[in-house]
Design an enzyme around this catalytic site. Structure first.
Site, PDB file in Angstrom:
ATOM      1  N   LYS A 296       0.482  -1.233  -0.326  1.00 31.54           N
ATOM      2  CA  LYS A 296       0.368  -0.115  -0.231  1.00 31.54           C
ATOM      3  C   LYS A 296       0.827   1.463  -0.239  1.00 31.54           C
ATOM      4  O   LYS A 296      -0.315   2.289  -0.244  1.00 31.54           O
ATOM      5  CB  LYS A 296      -0.810  -0.061   1.288  1.00 31.54           C
ATOM      6  CG  LYS A 296      -2.304  -1.083   0.991  1.00 31.54           C
ATOM      7  CD  LYS A 296      -3.291   0.033   0.230  1.00 31.54           C
ATOM      8  CE  LYS A 296      -4.323  -1.750  -0.453  1.00 31.54           C
ATOM      9  NZ  LYS A 296      -4.127  -1.698  -1.169  1.00 31.54           N
ATOM     10  N   TYR A 384      -7.006  -5.142  -1.304  1.00 28.85           N
ATOM     11  CA  TYR A 384      -6.125  -5.438  -1.772  1.00 28.85           C
ATOM     12  C   TYR A 384      -6.117  -4.743  -3.356  1.00 28.85           C
ATOM     13  O   TYR A 384      -4.881  -3.879  -3.688  1.00 28.85           O
ATOM     14  CB  TYR A 384      -5.332  -6.589  -2.694  1.00 28.85           C
ATOM     15  CG  TYR A 384      -4.187  -6.841  -2.742  1.00 28.85           C
ATOM     16  CD1 TYR A 384      -3.362  -7.318  -1.965  1.00 28.85           C
ATOM     17  CD2 TYR A 384      -3.360  -6.557  -3.366  1.00 28.85           C
ATOM     18  CE1 TYR A 384      -2.051  -7.724  -2.075  1.00 28.85           C
ATOM     19  CE2 TYR A 384      -2.205  -6.551  -4.328  1.00 28.85           C
ATOM     20  CZ  TYR A 384      -1.780  -7.525  -3.295  1.00 28.85           C
ATOM     21  OH  TYR A 384       0.023  -7.729  -3.541  1.00 28.85           O
TER      22      TYR A 384
HETATM   23  C1  PHB Z   1       7.417  -5.985  -4.673  1.00 28.25           C
HETATM   24  O1  PHB Z   1       8.932  -5.917  -4.071  1.00 28.25           O
HETATM   25  O2  PHB Z   1       6.788  -7.050  -5.609  1.00 28.25           O
HETATM   26  C2  PHB Z   1       5.813  -6.054  -3.400  1.00 28.25           C
HETATM   27  C3  PHB Z   1       6.171  -6.028  -2.190  1.00 28.25           C
HETATM   28  C4  PHB Z   1       5.193  -6.108  -1.678  1.00 28.25           C
HETATM   29  C5  PHB Z   1       4.061  -6.499  -1.752  1.00 28.25           C
HETATM   30  C6  PHB Z   1       4.349  -7.430  -2.896  1.00 28.25           C
HETATM   31  C7  PHB Z   1       5.296  -7.529  -4.027  1.00 28.25           C
HETATM   32  O3  PHB Z   1       3.184  -7.317  -1.009  1.00 28.25           O
END
Ligand code: PHB
Ligand code: APR
Length: 390
Positions: A296, A384
């Site tokens: 987020k 999300y």
């Molecule tokens: C990412 O760096 O790809 C990443 C980081 C945190 C998340 C999802 C993806 O919750």
């Protein structure tokens, strides 16, 4: 020197604000203490909500994003050796886009350059003054010279360690904070992503996350101790731990490849209230931090500056301050919902190291419930993909 809005910090918040203000015909100066290269190369998160993508496209900075961003229509939650898909599009009609934050920053810097409006890197000694006056000022040094920028408004977009928040007199702000007893060890690997979508995994040995940056680069994280020493993690140990936590009973596991970059990310939940003081407005990480489990951080920075730009544009057009005066309250409603979601995802997916096995059993039951109840899965999905901005 004079400007309408003085912007401290050229992260996603400061740069996006500068771009939207430009589209409203409002002039600004962006001041950044790091170099252009440093800001572009810093590896950060990479998940954009649909609202963030839409805003970038509407703001004229979405061309490369539309071409190179990877649209994901769901994610997987993994536990007890099996993956369970959460179908975002089926449940909410919305998707997310995987596109590195550093790519977002690069596109915004290019857009800023194209406007010809000022963006100064490697400025030193930034300080803010006369905050309770109608003409707040920013002082800084650049090219060996002292400068004073007289502003109508100042936007503090200078991240968690910036100077704007601490410049507000003591007693004005209230800080709310939670620090977690674990961190993430993250790597970028030269390996084709083995899954088209992200995998969030709870394993007996702790959390692990499979993500990606491009069709050739995989991004992976694993839960580690808050004070973990990176030196103790040679590449072989990282891969062994990642495979242990992410290998599924159906044979799925991440592809292995050369490690391009590694680092440790601390976990914190933090909010200050209010997010404004007279004509100084805080946006993004300067005002709040979320643990990365809900993806987020970047999205909140963007929704803050959208609300701020609306308030500023309204004030210049109408001479009225009502929208600007509501900036903090309007942001905080969304910020706290994102805080709640990020805290919840974090507590559901990480092992508590307190020796009491109760929580792990409870977490498994929670994951089992979420992945088998359409109502629960819809709640996760709508948070999300991003709650409405207003
Ligand atoms: C990412 O760096 O790809 C990443 C980081 C945190 C998340 C999802 C993806 O919750
Ligand atoms: N003077 C000028 N610039 C400063 C100062 C200062 N005193 N202090 C910090 N900065 C700059 C930093 O170098 C950084 O480039 O402010 C910028 C703040 O950018 P970010 O930390 O990226 O914060 P923000 O724009 O709010 O974006 C939030 O970034 O940290 C991630 O996960 C977080 O995705 C979220 C996003």
């Amino acid at each position: 020197m004079r400007t309408q809005v003085g912007i401290v910090g050229a992260g996603p918040a400061g740069l996006m604000l500068a771009q939207i203000l430009h589209l409203h015909g409002i002039d600004s100066v962006v001041l950044e203490c790091r170099s252009r290269e440093y800001v572009i190369e810093r590896v950060r998160a990479g998940v954009l909500e649909q609202g963030t993508v839409d805003l970038m496209i509407q703001s004229g900075v979405g061309e490369r994003l539309a071409r190179e961003g990877m649209r994901h229509e769901g994610v997987h939650l993994a536990f007890l050796g099996a993956r369970h898909r959460v179908d975002f599009v089926g449940l909410t009609g919305k998707a997310i886009t995987v596109y590195g934050q550093n790519e977002v920053v690069k596109d915004l810097i290019d857009a800023r350059r194209a406007t010809g409006r000022p963006l100064h890197f490697e400025v030193e000694g930034v300080s803010v003054h006369a905050l309770d006056s109608n003409t707040p000022r920013i002082r800084y040094q650049s090219g060996g010279q002292e400068h004073e920028l007289v502003c109508d408004f100042i936007a503090g977009c200078d991240g968690f360690h910036g100077i704007c928040r601490p410049s507000i007199p003591a007693g004005v702000l209230t800080a709310y904070e939670r620090v977690y007893p674990f961190a993430w060890l993250g790597i970028l690997a030269q390996a084709a992503p083995a899954s088209e979508e992200l995998v969030y995994a709870l394993h007996e040995r702790g959390f692990a996350l499979f993500s990606m940056r491009s069709p050739r680069v995989t991004r992976l994280y694993l839960q580690c101790a808050a004070d973990e020493d990176l030196e103790k993690w040679p590449d072989e140990r990282i891969w062994e731990e990642l495979i242990t936590r992410l290998a599924m009973r159906d044979g799925w596991k991440p592809n292995v490849g050369p490690v391009l970059q590694k680092g440790i990310t601390g976990m914190r939940s933090f909010v200050v209230e209010p997010m404004q003081y007279y004509r100084l407005f805080l946006a993004g990480d300067a005002a709040h931090i979320v643990p990365p489990t809900g993806a987020k951080g970047l999205n909140l920075a963007v929704s803050d500056v959208l609300l701020l730009s609306r308030g500023l544009a309204h004030s210049y057009q109408s001479g009225r301050r009502d929208l600007l005066d509501r900036y903090s309250a309007d942001c905080l409603r969304r910020v706290w919902k994102a805080q709640r979601f990020s805290w919840w995802m974090t507590s559901m997916l990480h092992r508590q190291d307190d020796g009491n096995p109760f929580d792990y059993r409870r977490q498994l039951a929670e994951l089992d419930y979420i992945t088998s109840s359409r109502a629960a899965m819809t709640s996760l999905a709508e948070n999300y993909v991003g709650l409405p901005i207003d």
